[in-house]
Design a protein around this motif. Sequence first.
Motif, short mmCIF file in Angstrom:
data_model
loop_
_atom_site.label_atom_id
_atom_site.label_comp_id
_atom_site.label_asym_id
_atom_site.label_seq_id
_atom_site.Cartn_x
_atom_site.Cartn_y
_atom_site.Cartn_z
N PRO A 290 0.82 -1.22 0.00
CA PRO A 290 0.00 0.00 0.00
C PRO A 290 0.85 1.27 0.00
CG PRO A 290 -0.88 -1.59 1.56
CD PRO A 290 0.45 -2.12 1.10
N GLN A 291 2.02 1.20 0.64
CA GLN A 291 2.89 2.37 0.67
C GLN A 291 3.42 2.70 -0.72
OE1 GLN A 291 3.49 4.45 3.31
NE2 GLN A 291 4.43 5.72 1.73
N ASP A 292 3.71 1.69 -1.53
CA ASP A 292 4.16 1.93 -2.89
C ASP A 292 3.05 2.55 -3.74
OD1 ASP A 292 6.70 1.10 -2.45
OD2 ASP A 292 6.41 -0.93 -3.25
N ILE A 293 1.82 2.10 -3.51
CA ILE A 293 0.68 2.70 -4.21
C ILE A 293 0.54 4.16 -3.82
CG2 ILE A 293 -1.84 2.66 -4.44
CD1 ILE A 293 -1.69 -0.37 -4.13
N HIS A 294 0.68 4.43 -2.53
CA HIS A 294 0.63 5.82 -2.05
C HIS A 294 1.75 6.65 -2.68
CE1 HIS A 294 0.22 9.22 0.71
NE2 HIS A 294 1.52 9.15 0.90
#
Length: 462
Positions: A290-294
């Motif tokens: 999710p952090q990479d998507i963010h």
Amino acid sequence: MTSATSINPIVMLHGYSDTGKSFQTWITKFKERNYDVKIIHICKYISLSNEITIDDIAEGFDQALAQQLGEHQNFDAIVHSTGILVIRAWLAKYTTQGFYKLQHLIGLAPATFGSPIAHKGRSYLGAMFKGNREWGPDFLEAGTRVLDSLELGSKFIWDLAHKDLLGDTAFYGSDTNTPYVFTFCGTNQFFNFQLLNQLTIKATSKIDLPLDGTDGVVRWAGCELRTRKITIDFTKKQYQDRLHISPWKNDGIAPLVRIEGCNHANIMGNPSPELVEIIFQALKFTSTSPQDIHNWHQVALNILSPKSLANAREWQQFIIRAIDDNGEPIPDYYIELATTNNQHWRRIEDFGVNVHVYELDKSLRCFHVDITDVKNLENLQIRVVASSNSDYVRYCGYALNSQEDDLADLELDISDILKQKSINFFYPFTTTLVEIKLKRQTRDALVEFMLLGEESNSELEW
């Protein structure tokens, strides 16, 4: 974020009344990046026939995939406008068979939750502007059934959301079994559709509100696939049973990226080099973090959305449906949202300003709300007024904290939603589904037995 080890075939789906030719600019962009054009498939489908439905197009899409890709093939998709509904309908019906796997879904101004101008297309002027020009039985037809599905708050959109967004199966997200989803929408108005809007107003004497929060064809709040459902059930006797909020299963989806200077047409016909670069990066995205998507979203915002948009007004859609305890639609109702201060009821005026009632089922309504000034409320109340337009039937709810089956007015404190930071009632640039259930009460002794005397005839009056 890493690059994909191989390049997937790319499938392109156009929107309502359009053709595959609108993707020619994008084909050129792919050629410039040394993509093999043989793996790029442009879908062309019929939308300007009154007999065709989006489900029909989804079935045709499945057949086209079988012919062009074969079975058990990974692919990516770029869709424009109505194309998102076609691929969503296809995913909901056909992907459980496991023949194909969609890995990346790019939405360019996607009509994920419909379009504010779809109902205008069913008018005579809509047929004149966008109707079929080929001579034959479908001449000047505007695709009534497709437009019906595209209408704000349509039964098709409501039902589809329950299949692919709110059901038990996860269709989108950041795990390896679901496609990565990236959506983009412009902030400029599309002139041709503005003109159609103005002409329709003159022809029907209807006053439509300004197209704030849109690209002229789709709303920013209606592009994303991230959503949740709130159920407010006045037929329950216990307060804790009256409010239910579904889990948000699509939080692995990248939020919408708004693009200043872009509109519904040139996002296809004349995309900026910056937009092209960001989309090619999205097609290579493989991380489940999710952090990479963010991080990807922040990069896209920094490149495509100037700081001026950071202070723009924020919008949200609510698609509301009212039903009774038999599951039957309630077509005549009114909803108020309010906040209280020292026990003084203060209505949230913006909530009821821009409301579209779905033409074929008036129990469904779409609210477009400027939430900029209300998203930080500390308490929230809802009031519902519903009418059967009959002296024999009324809609109501059970009185709270009563030992008897007393019936009460339809008001509920839903402040608990505001206290749950992971949920949020007001969430900018998304659509929230709300189902309201009311108790249907018939008049006492609607059916009576008559005692007949010896001299009376044997017929009963009902």
